[in-house]
Design a protein around this motif. Structure first.
Motif, PDB file in Angstrom:
ATOM      1  N   ASN A   6      -9.895  10.420   3.116  1.00  0.00           N
ATOM      2  CA  ASN A   6     -10.155  10.563   1.685  1.00  0.00           C
ATOM      3  C   ASN A   6     -11.656  10.713   1.415  1.00  0.00           C
ATOM      4  OD1 ASN A   6      -9.652  10.695  -1.015  1.00  0.00           O
ATOM      5  ND2 ASN A   6      -8.558   8.750  -1.144  1.00  0.00           N
TER       6      ASN A   6
ATOM      7  N   ALA B 291     -12.905 -14.587  -3.167  1.00  0.00           N
ATOM      8  CA  ALA B 291     -11.714 -13.836  -3.569  1.00  0.00           C
ATOM      9  C   ALA B 291     -12.037 -12.868  -4.701  1.00  0.00           C
ATOM     10  CB  ALA B 291     -10.613 -14.792  -3.995  1.00  0.00           C
TER      11      ALA B 291
ATOM     12  N   MET C 200      -4.638 -15.120  -3.703  1.00  0.00           N
ATOM     13  CA  MET C 200      -5.521 -16.178  -3.194  1.00  0.00           C
ATOM     14  C   MET C 200      -6.160 -16.939  -4.360  1.00  0.00           C
ATOM     15  SD  MET C 200      -8.958 -15.611  -0.937  1.00  0.00           S
ATOM     16  CE  MET C 200      -9.841 -16.949  -0.147  1.00  0.00           C
ATOM     17  N   ALA C 201      -6.645 -16.201  -5.352  1.00  0.00           N
ATOM     18  CA  ALA C 201      -7.313 -16.848  -6.481  1.00  0.00           C
ATOM     19  C   ALA C 201      -6.333 -17.724  -7.258  1.00  0.00           C
ATOM     20  CB  ALA C 201      -7.938 -15.796  -7.396  1.00  0.00           C
TER      21      ALA C 201
ATOM     22  N   TYR D  40      -5.891 -10.656  -2.852  1.00  0.00           N
ATOM     23  CA  TYR D  40      -6.950 -11.574  -3.267  1.00  0.00           C
ATOM     24  C   TYR D  40      -6.619 -12.254  -4.588  1.00  0.00           C
ATOM     25  CZ  TYR D  40      -9.621  -9.934   0.609  1.00  0.00           C
ATOM     26  OH  TYR D  40     -10.020  -9.652   1.880  1.00  0.00           O
ATOM     27  N   LEU D  41      -5.855 -11.564  -5.416  1.00  0.00           N
ATOM     28  CA  LEU D  41      -5.403 -12.171  -6.660  1.00  0.00           C
ATOM     29  C   LEU D  41      -4.506 -13.363  -6.343  1.00  0.00           C
ATOM     30  CD1 LEU D  41      -5.641 -11.694  -9.673  1.00  0.00           C
ATOM     31  CD2 LEU D  41      -3.530 -10.377  -9.566  1.00  0.00           C
TER      32      LEU D  41
ATOM     33  N   TYR E 139     -12.468  -4.067  -3.915  1.00  0.00           N
ATOM     34  CA  TYR E 139     -11.347  -3.144  -3.787  1.00  0.00           C
ATOM     35  C   TYR E 139     -11.104  -2.362  -5.072  1.00  0.00           C
ATOM     36  CZ  TYR E 139     -10.274  -4.759   0.829  1.00  0.00           C
ATOM     37  OH  TYR E 139     -10.359  -5.036   2.159  1.00  0.00           O
TER      38      TYR E 139
ATOM     39  N   ILE F 225     -12.934 -19.164  -3.830  1.00  0.00           N
ATOM     40  CA  ILE F 225     -12.492 -18.371  -4.966  1.00  0.00           C
ATOM     41  C   ILE F 225     -13.561 -17.356  -5.374  1.00  0.00           C
ATOM     42  CG2 ILE F 225     -13.219 -19.813  -6.921  1.00  0.00           C
ATOM     43  CD1 ILE F 225     -10.473 -19.303  -8.149  1.00  0.00           C
TER      44      ILE F 225
ATOM     45  N   MET G 282     -11.908  -8.801  -4.718  1.00  0.00           N
ATOM     46  CA  MET G 282     -11.086  -8.073  -5.696  1.00  0.00           C
ATOM     47  C   MET G 282     -11.882  -6.944  -6.322  1.00  0.00           C
ATOM     48  SD  MET G 282      -8.708 -10.372  -8.126  1.00  0.00           S
ATOM     49  CE  MET G 282      -9.055 -12.060  -7.747  1.00  0.00           C
TER      50      MET G 282
ATOM     51  N   ALA H 119      -6.264   6.663  -2.727  1.00  0.00           N
ATOM     52  CA  ALA H 119      -7.341   5.670  -2.764  1.00  0.00           C
ATOM     53  C   ALA H 119      -6.878   4.424  -3.505  1.00  0.00           C
ATOM     54  CB  ALA H 119      -8.577   6.256  -3.452  1.00  0.00           C
ATOM     55  N   ALA H 120      -6.180   4.639  -4.638  1.00  0.00           N
ATOM     56  CA  ALA H 120      -5.815   3.516  -5.488  1.00  0.00           C
ATOM     57  C   ALA H 120      -4.739   2.630  -4.863  1.00  0.00           C
ATOM     58  CB  ALA H 120      -5.365   4.021  -6.848  1.00  0.00           C
TER      59      ALA H 120
ATOM     60  N   ALA I   1      -6.005   0.136  -2.227  1.00  0.00           N
ATOM     61  CA  ALA I   1      -6.991  -0.748  -2.845  1.00  0.00           C
ATOM     62  C   ALA I   1      -6.306  -1.760  -3.750  1.00  0.00           C
ATOM     63  CB  ALA I   1      -8.012   0.071  -3.620  1.00  0.00           C
ATOM     64  N   LEU I   2      -5.327  -1.284  -4.539  1.00  0.00           N
ATOM     65  CA  LEU I   2      -4.620  -2.205  -5.430  1.00  0.00           C
ATOM     66  C   LEU I   2      -3.807  -3.214  -4.632  1.00  0.00           C
ATOM     67  CD1 LEU I   2      -3.592   0.228  -8.285  1.00  0.00           C
ATOM     68  CD2 LEU I   2      -5.329  -1.552  -8.338  1.00  0.00           C
TER      69      LEU I   2
ATOM     70  N   SER J 145      -4.603  -4.421  -1.696  1.00  0.00           N
ATOM     71  CA  SER J 145      -5.572  -5.418  -1.233  1.00  0.00           C
ATOM     72  C   SER J 145      -5.997  -6.327  -2.359  1.00  0.00           C
ATOM     73  CB  SER J 145      -6.806  -4.722  -0.648  1.00  0.00           C
ATOM     74  OG  SER J 145      -6.462  -3.987   0.485  1.00  0.00           O
ATOM     75  N   MET J 146      -6.218  -5.726  -3.546  1.00  0.00           N
ATOM     76  CA  MET J 146      -6.608  -6.539  -4.705  1.00  0.00           C
ATOM     77  C   MET J 146      -5.565  -7.609  -4.973  1.00  0.00           C
ATOM     78  SD  MET J 146      -8.137  -4.218  -7.740  1.00  0.00           S
ATOM     79  CE  MET J 146      -8.334  -5.541  -8.911  1.00  0.00           C
TER      80      MET J 146
ATOM     81  N   ASN K 106     -13.392   0.435  -4.929  1.00  0.00           N
ATOM     82  CA  ASN K 106     -12.895   1.359  -3.914  1.00  0.00           C
ATOM     83  C   ASN K 106     -11.772   2.230  -4.433  1.00  0.00           C
ATOM     84  OD1 ASN K 106     -13.615   1.619  -0.997  1.00  0.00           O
ATOM     85  ND2 ASN K 106     -13.761  -0.578  -1.173  1.00  0.00           N
ATOM     86  N   SER K 107     -11.008   1.699  -5.392  1.00  0.00           N
ATOM     87  CA  SER K 107      -9.815   2.410  -5.827  1.00  0.00           C
ATOM     88  C   SER K 107     -10.131   3.534  -6.792  1.00  0.00           C
ATOM     89  CB  SER K 107      -8.839   1.440  -6.490  1.00  0.00           C
ATOM     90  OG  SER K 107      -9.330   1.098  -7.767  1.00  0.00           O
TER      91      SER K 107
ATOM     92  N   ARG L 229       0.812  -1.208   0.000  1.00  0.00           N
ATOM     93  CA  ARG L 229       0.000   0.000   0.000  1.00  0.00           C
ATOM     94  C   ARG L 229       0.845   1.257   0.000  1.00  0.00           C
ATOM     95  NH1 ARG L 229      -4.352   0.283   3.951  1.00  0.00           N
ATOM     96  NH2 ARG L 229      -4.773  -1.812   3.258  1.00  0.00           N
TER      97      ARG L 229
END
Lengths: 305, 400, 315
Positions: free
Chosen positions: B177, C119, A289-290, A286-287, C126, C116, C123, A275-276, A279-280, A282-283, C129-130, A257
């Motif tokens: 924000n 997940a 994880m997938a 999860y990526l 977020y 999944i 994704m 913001a990005a 968030a990215l 966190s994404m 959110n971004s 982050r």
């Protein structure tokens, strides 16, 4: 970017990682040994935090607060297991998800009824200040304590699982439950103990994190999902996997982050970058994880046979 | 005064009321009571703000014999739980089911912006006792929206000016924000003449600032200016002190992060911190002295600036209803009356700008001893910004 | 006309008559509640298709609701108000997303599939959110709504209600046809025993994917409707707890039944409305009801109704 900055962020990542480990360890054991998805695991973390805050407020002593929280939350976990959760072991995963989701609703409002919506909890005064760990870097003493406790718990769990009889039973149960029962193990009692242990670990995490965050109803929902990510990456049923997974998620999320934010600030206005970036990060968790689920669903340290 | 939860009215009751109201409207007589919908953040780490606004609002109604503008007042209080969707539903209930005459109460700009259309699209006046975002002061200004607090940018413009006076040359900025966060740092940068070495927007509601503090340490600013209201500020300042940054960097705050709700939980580390606000508990005007004394007596604590806003909110509605002689049916008359309503604000002189945002003074305060072992804000006599409006009023085309 | 058809017809008549009845009683505030029930009924029915008939347990279905909502919201905020454009964009956007997510997720089985889907939905949560340009975590407030051909504006309460009713009726009709079609039998076969279905040479992966995408698109439509009802979107629409809420509705109403989505949505939302007027701890009681249903009444409300009126019939 200076070395001290990277070091400080790395410590932050470790701190988050060890807290996730405390939650994931209990969750992975329950999932691995009893094959049960417990969405209410985050609620045990919340209960641990509330009980700690309440006891500290009552007695003024942090030690009593944490010890009491551990004992009471473990007791409550055992109560929950023997009454309601026991009936879910034989049920399908959907029923488990729904029943434990219902428990989240019940426990959230239950805690609100007993304690109110939130309780304040501050770190003990002695640990409120910084410690100069190396010349030029002052780090919060409380966060260092969290890391220390995390290391101690990891060692203790390792000894428990690898060196004790109960640990052997847990490993056996996680690896092959039917065989375990066939070998005459009192599976019922084992399950109750495992659940109680998981609840106790949640209470440790809850009471340690409470001074940093806020003790409020619903605090378990967000950290629960990260715990699931950790056990998927590490391998369901594996404590070693939970530790490695937790460190991975903790560091990727924390460093990701800040790094992403700084990178994006070159190109985007600060509000957008701020913001990005997180968030990215966190994404990407999860990526990860997938990817794990598709490529290697049994995780980094598979346990199941 | 009754602070009650919403009660559904029976079909027969509605029919009777409907006929009665029709008759009354025709006769254009005064209404028999006034209903206020009060939605605020009453739970969670930032609940102290909503609770103070509510307590002060209800205190004024109580001091007034349970009345506003001479009419018995029914205040319907509900908790938005810091969630915009919840606030929206509560607004919808108050406006469409309970048929309130005024809506008020919301603390946070994002929550208010989500719920506001339910009121203003149905010609119900919304009086903001706190959130006053810059778009609504300018291009989005609306005749049904009144801010009785301050424009979002104001405290921060004052702080930037104070930083100039102190000869400070470099600043690191932190805010959440969302609209108010954006407004706050825009306001500081508008007046501050030095260099901005960092601008960091955190997640609204974020409680762990480890990452941000590491960045601040690396940037080495002369002064750190943060806008983090409620629980966010409490956590940040505690962690700021815990990380040892207090020794290297001066902390400058808007009043939102330096009032009693923060002083209590943070403790002695707050002593000596400078902050800016439109109000201070030590103001000597008669209205304020009465307000502070009554608040302390009723609630056993010192009011925050949020409380002062809640109190003035009730005073404004009171004065407005008196100006229309209790006629709540003519909505346009009500809002025109509100523009020029006269009341004794606890902050001293108060008047509305053409965009229905306040024009007022802003002061520098410092946290000092209250003489009983605690801490309280003390203000400097000369305002740092005098008769100050906002930078957006020119963009507002307010209909008559 | 058998009992089920009669009941359906009666329900439709009652639904058509609701707005004027509410208006006459002066309770038009509750039209909003009824509309919300309709929107969530569309979403819950889509999940019922996926879960009840397709046997796929998804903890991320709310992501499609949110995607449909955001697609519509973004178009509205850019000034595009045509309802037909919204419909098209939602179908394409959510269709593509569910195709990609489904194609990847369906490679996993059992608990891994559940994880999944979680997940992917996180994704997307977020991702939304971004993007600060469309509100980010503050959400996006909209002052205009979709316009339908014929000059209909969904801002009007009655128009919206009837539009949502039409969508739900169509969805239920399609679901009914699907269940009794050959494809529907294939899907139920592989829900009941996937190994045997595969051995019989049925196209398991392709069938599941079709159901996944269809369910996703239908949920996206519900999301598009909800934007018109609330005038507000936020990333919370994609949060896993929203997926949990949809699952709750399906369970309450009855998994694998035609009316389960509608019954469950109505039950949950009405419970929330009634209980929240009595106590602030209404989720406590709803939790117990849900727990009871999961433990003791597995077929939900639809199951209870069926055993009352047609005890001999079993689907």
């Amino acid at each position: 970017m200076s070395g001290l900055f990277v070091l400080e962020q790395a410590l932050n990542g470790l701190q988050l990682g060890f807290m996730l480990f405390l939650l994931a360890a209990g969750l992975t054991l329950v999932f691995g040994v009893m094959d049960m998805i417990n969405m209410a695991h985050g609620s045990l973390y919340m209960i641990g935090a509330f009980v700690a805050a309440w006891l500290v407020g009552l007695t003024g002593s942090f030690i009593i607060g944490v010890a009491g929280a551990i004992a009471l939350t473990a007791l409550f976990g055992i109560l929950l297991e023997t009454s309601i959760l026991r009936t879910l072991y034989a049920r399908d995963h959907l029923s488990q998800v729904l029943a434990t989701f219902a428990l989240i609703l019940i426990l959230n409002d239950g805690v609100k009824m007993i304690f109110g919506n939130d309780l304040p909890l501050s770190a003990p005064q002695a640990l409120e200040g910084p410690i100069e760990i190396i010349p030029g870097l002052m780090y919060s003493a409380w966060r260092l304590l969290i890391i220390a406790v995390g290391v101690v718990v990891a060692v203790l769990l390792y000894l428990l699982v690898q060196k004790t009889r109960m640990g052997a039973l847990v490993r056996a149960g996680a690896s092959n439950r039917e065989m375990c029962t066939a070998m005459g193990v009192d599976v019922g009692r084992l399950f109750t103990l495992v659940f109680g242990l998981g609840a106790a670990l949640c209470a440790v995490a809850g009471s340690l994190l409470a001074p940093l965050l806020a003790v409020q109803v619903g605090m378990g929902e967000n950290i629960l999902i990260l715990a699931f990510v950790v056990i998927v990456i590490g391998g369901i049923g594996s404590i070693r996997g939970a530790l490695v997974g937790a460190m991975l998620v903790g560091i990727v999320d924390t460093m990701g982050r800040t790094l992403l934010q700084q990178l994006l600030r070159e190109a985007l206005p600060p509000q957008w970058a701020s913001a990005a970036g997180p968030a990215l990060a966190s994404m990407s968790v999860y990526l990860l994880m997938a990817v794990m689920l598709v490529a290697r669903p049994q995780g980094l340290f598979p346990v199941r046979t | 005064m009754t602070a009650s939860k919403r009660r559904p009215v029976s079909t027969l009751g509605k029919a009777v009321l409907g006929i009665a109201f029709a008759g009354l409207a025709v006769a254009a007589l005064a209404a028999d009571k006034v209903k206020i919908g009060f939605v605020s953040t009453l739970s969670g780490p930032s609940s102290a703000l909503g609770v103070d606004i509510r307590d002060a609002f209800l205190l004024y109604v109580k001091m007034n014999g349970g009345k506003l503008g001479g009419l018995p007042a029914e205040v319907l209080v509900s908790d938005d739980q810091f969630k915009p969707d919840v606030a929206r539903q509560l607004f919808e209930r108050n406006v469409k089911r309970d048929h309130v005459d005024f809506m008020t109460g919301v603390v946070f700009s994002n929550i208010m912006l989500a719920a506001l259309p339910e009121a203003i699209d149905n010609k119900v006046i919304y009086v903001s006792p706190n959130a006053a975002p810059s778009p609504m002061a300018g291009k989005d200004c609306n005749p049904w929206f009144f801010a009785v607090s301050w424009p979002n940018d104001a405290y921060h413009e004052a702080a930037g000016e104070f930083a100039n006076q102190r000869g400070l040359k470099s600043v690191y900025l932190v805010a959440p924000n969302y609209q108010a966060g954006k407004d706050s740092l825009a306001g500081f940068k508008r007046t501050f003449k030095g260099q901005v070495v960092g601008e960091n927007y955190t997640k609204l509601g974020q409680l762990d600032y480890a990452a941000e503090l590491a960045e601040i340490r690396a940037a080495k600013p002369q002064v750190l200016y943060i806008f983090l209201p409620g629980g966010m500020g409490i956590n940040f300042i505690k962690q700021f002190v815990a990380a040892g940054l207090g020794k290297e960097t001066m902390l400058l705050l808007p009043g939102f992060s330096a009032d009693q709700d923060v002083i209590g939980p943070v403790g002695p580390a707050m002593a000596g911190l400078f902050n800016t606000a439109h109000w201070s508990p030590d103001f000597t005007n008669a209205a304020n002295q009465k307000f502070v004394a009554e608040f302390r007596k009723e609630y056993k604590r010192t009011p925050t600036l949020y409380a002062s806003q809640g109190y003035d909110d009730a005073q404004l509605i009171d004065a407005t209803i008196r100006a229309t002689k209790g006629n709540l049916a003519d909505k346009d008359a009500l809002r025109r009356a509100m523009r020029t309503a006269k009341f004794d604000s606890v902050r001293g002189p108060f008047k509305f700008n053409t965009n229905q945002y306040p024009i007022q003074n802003y002061y520098v305060r410092t946290v000092g001893s209250d003489g009983h072992g605690g801490l309280i804000n003390k203000s400097f006599n000369d305002p740092i910004l005098r008769d100050h409006g906002d930078a957006y009023v020119q963009a507002c085309k307010m209909p008559k | 006309m058998n009992a089920a058809r009669l009941a359906a017809f009666a329900a439709l008549l009652a639904a058509l008559a609701l707005p004027p009845v509410l208006q006459a009683a002066g309770a038009d505030f509750y039209l909003g509640t009824a509309s919300r029930i309709l929107v969530y009924a569309v979403a819950a029915t889509s999940l019922n298709l996926l879960l009840g008939y397709g046997g796929m347990i998804s903890l991320g279905h709310a992501a499609f609701f949110g995607l449909g909502a955001y697609a519509t919201a973004i178009l509205l905020s850019e000034g595009v108000q045509s309802g037909l454009v919204h419909l098209l964009v939602v179908i394409v956007a959510v269709g593509v997303a569910s195709l990609v997510i489904g194609a990847i997720s369906l490679r996993t089985r059992g608990v891994y599939f559940i994880m999944i889907t979680l997940a992917f939905s996180q994704m997307l949560f977020y991702l939304v959110n971004s993007v600060k340009g469309y509100g980010g975590d503050e959400g996006l407030t909209l002052r205009v709504r979709s316009l339908l051909p014929g000059g209909l504006d969904l801002r009007d309460g009655n128009t919206f209600y009837y539009c949502a009713l039409v969508v739900l009726a169509l969805e239920l009709f399609l679901l009914h046809r699907f269940v009794h079609s050959r494809f529907g039998r294939v899907v139920r076969a592989l829900r009941d025993d996937e190994v045997r279905a595969e051995a019989l040479g049925l196209p398991v992966f392709a069938s599941k994917l079709v159901v996944f995408v269809a369910a996703g698109i239908l949920c996206g439509l519900a999301g598009a409707l909800s934007v018109n009802l609330q005038g507000y979107v936020s990333p919370n629409l994609l949060h896993w707890t929203q997926s949990g809420t949809l699952l709750v509705m399906v369970i309450l109403g009855g998994v694998g039944t035609l009316w389960g989505g509608l019954l469950g949505a109505a039950a949950l939302l009405l419970m929330q409305e009634l209980l929240s007027a009595q106590t602030e701890y209404f989720e406590f009681w709803i939790g117990w009801v849900l727990l009871g249903v999961v433990l003791f009444a597995r077929h939900g409300l639809a199951g209870m109704l069926r055993s009352l009126f047609a005890p001999k019939v079993r689907s």
